[in-house]
Design a protein around this motif. Structure first.
Motif, short mmCIF file in Angstrom:
data_model
loop_
_atom_site.label_atom_id
_atom_site.label_comp_id
_atom_site.label_asym_id
_atom_site.label_seq_id
_atom_site.Cartn_x
_atom_site.Cartn_y
_atom_site.Cartn_z
N THR A 34 2.53 1.65 -3.54
CA THR A 34 1.68 2.20 -4.60
C THR A 34 1.38 3.67 -4.35
N SER A 35 1.30 4.07 -3.10
CA SER A 35 1.11 5.48 -2.79
C SER A 35 2.32 6.31 -3.23
N LEU A 36 3.52 5.79 -2.98
CA LEU A 36 4.73 6.48 -3.42
C LEU A 36 4.77 6.58 -4.95
N HIS A 57 0.36 -1.46 -11.16
CA HIS A 57 -0.14 -0.20 -10.62
C HIS A 57 0.22 0.99 -11.51
N ARG A 110 5.58 9.52 4.77
CA ARG A 110 5.22 8.79 3.55
C ARG A 110 5.17 7.28 3.75
N MET A 111 5.85 6.77 4.79
CA MET A 111 5.95 5.33 5.01
C MET A 111 6.62 5.10 6.35
N ASP A 160 0.83 -1.21 0.00
CA ASP A 160 0.00 0.00 0.00
C ASP A 160 0.87 1.25 0.00
N ALA A 161 1.91 1.24 0.83
CA ALA A 161 2.82 2.40 0.86
C ALA A 161 3.56 2.54 -0.46
N ASP A 221 2.66 11.92 -10.27
CA ASP A 221 2.08 13.26 -10.20
C ASP A 221 3.16 14.35 -10.20
N ASP A 266 2.27 6.73 -7.06
CA ASP A 266 1.33 7.77 -7.51
C ASP A 266 1.91 9.16 -7.27
N TRP A 267 2.54 9.36 -6.12
CA TRP A 267 3.17 10.65 -5.80
C TRP A 267 4.23 10.99 -6.84
#
Length: 291
Positions: free
Chosen positions: A25-27, A66, A261-262, A22-23, A33, A29-30
């Protein structure tokens, strides 16, 4: 040709040491962007020496799925065993990675001919484009420029990550390699000069915590805008230096945890960042306006 800021992304882990997808995939996306041009998964910064083969494959697979084509995925698939490197590279190709990143065989100290034959065997076993990775500070063996030039004649060996920080050596490669052969530096501190001299990008540790600034740095350097490149690089100097105050990725994982972030779990034999260095990393993050 793939150009710009390619993040050597960390591998987030939970407090019990399990992978934190989860962390991750969040990174990802960041980074997308923020303008990062590519995600380098399971490189040195991703703790490739301490993940199992199954975890290694899962990290590549999840990243490809992802990212879903939004940016390039460069899968770390190197090993000091030629057969293991082939297995990992075949897997990366199978799940749809855009490139593989293959490090010089470490520990067993091959000759230049041995390195040539190693990379040639990998390239002949797959069709995925391969980026060579020379980091003699970790592998001991050093892939000579002459050997890189020989390997560049193999159709699907398309680039090099050079982590020597030797700009004379880089300029020799720029002069001798085919125009369509990509050259990336693995050294953030010399990345601005490397690109202004003719390099195509950086596989970056600093981008983990300052993705937009690194993307901007690359954009200006690749365009030849010296003034803008210098201005951005000056903001990043502290990170370029202090993210290596202990062995990578110890400092960068601490920095990402400090940024929220993690988590900061890191696998042995690496240990958490010494408290004596916390103020250095925090000050570098502030200078780069990352916190």
């Amino acid at each position: 040709m793939l150009q710009g800021s390619l993040v050597a992304i960390v591998t987030p882990m939970k407090d019990d040491g399990e992978l934190d997808f989860d962390a991750l995939t969040s990174l990802i996306d960041w980074h997308i962007d923020a303008g990062t041009a590519g995600i380098v998964i399971v490189g040195t910064t991703g703790e490739s020496p301490t993940v199992s083969v199954a975890e290694h494959k899962a990290l590549i697979d999840i990243t490809v799925k992802h990212v879903a084509g939004r940016v390039a995925v460069i899968a770390g698939t190197g090993a000091n065993s030629t057969q293991e490197a082939i297995e990992l590279t075949r897997f990366a190709q199978q799940v749809g990675a855009d490139y593989s990143l293959s490090v010089v065989p470490y520990y067993n100290k091959p000759t230049q001919q041995g390195m040539y034959e190693h990379f040639k065997a990998i390239a002949e076993a797959v069709t995925i484009p391969i980026i060579l990775y020379n980091v003699p500070g970790r592998t001991v063996a050093d892939l000579a420029n002459d050997t890189v030039v020989r390997l560049s004649a193999i159709k699907n060996i398309v680039g090099l990550k050079d982590a020597t920080a030797d700009l004379y050596r880089a300029s020799d490669l720029f002069d001798r390699l085919p125009a369509d052969f990509a050259c990336y530096t693995g050294d953030d501190g010399s990345a601005a000069a490397f690109m202004l001299m003719g390099g195509h990008g950086v596989i970056s540790v600093t981008a983990n915590v300052a993705p937009q600034l690194m993307a901007d740095l690359c954009r200006h350097a690749l365009a030849g805008d010296v003034a803008a490149t210098r201005r951005i690089n000056n903001k990043l100097l502290g990170l370029h230096r202090d993210l290596f105050v202990e062995a990578n990725p110890i400092p960068v994982k601490w920095a990402l945890a400090e940024m929220g972030r993690m988590g900061q779990y890191i696998r042995l034999p690496l240990t958490p960042l010494s408290e004596a260095h916390h103020h250095l990393i925090r000050a570098a993050l502030q200078r780069a306006e990352a916190i």
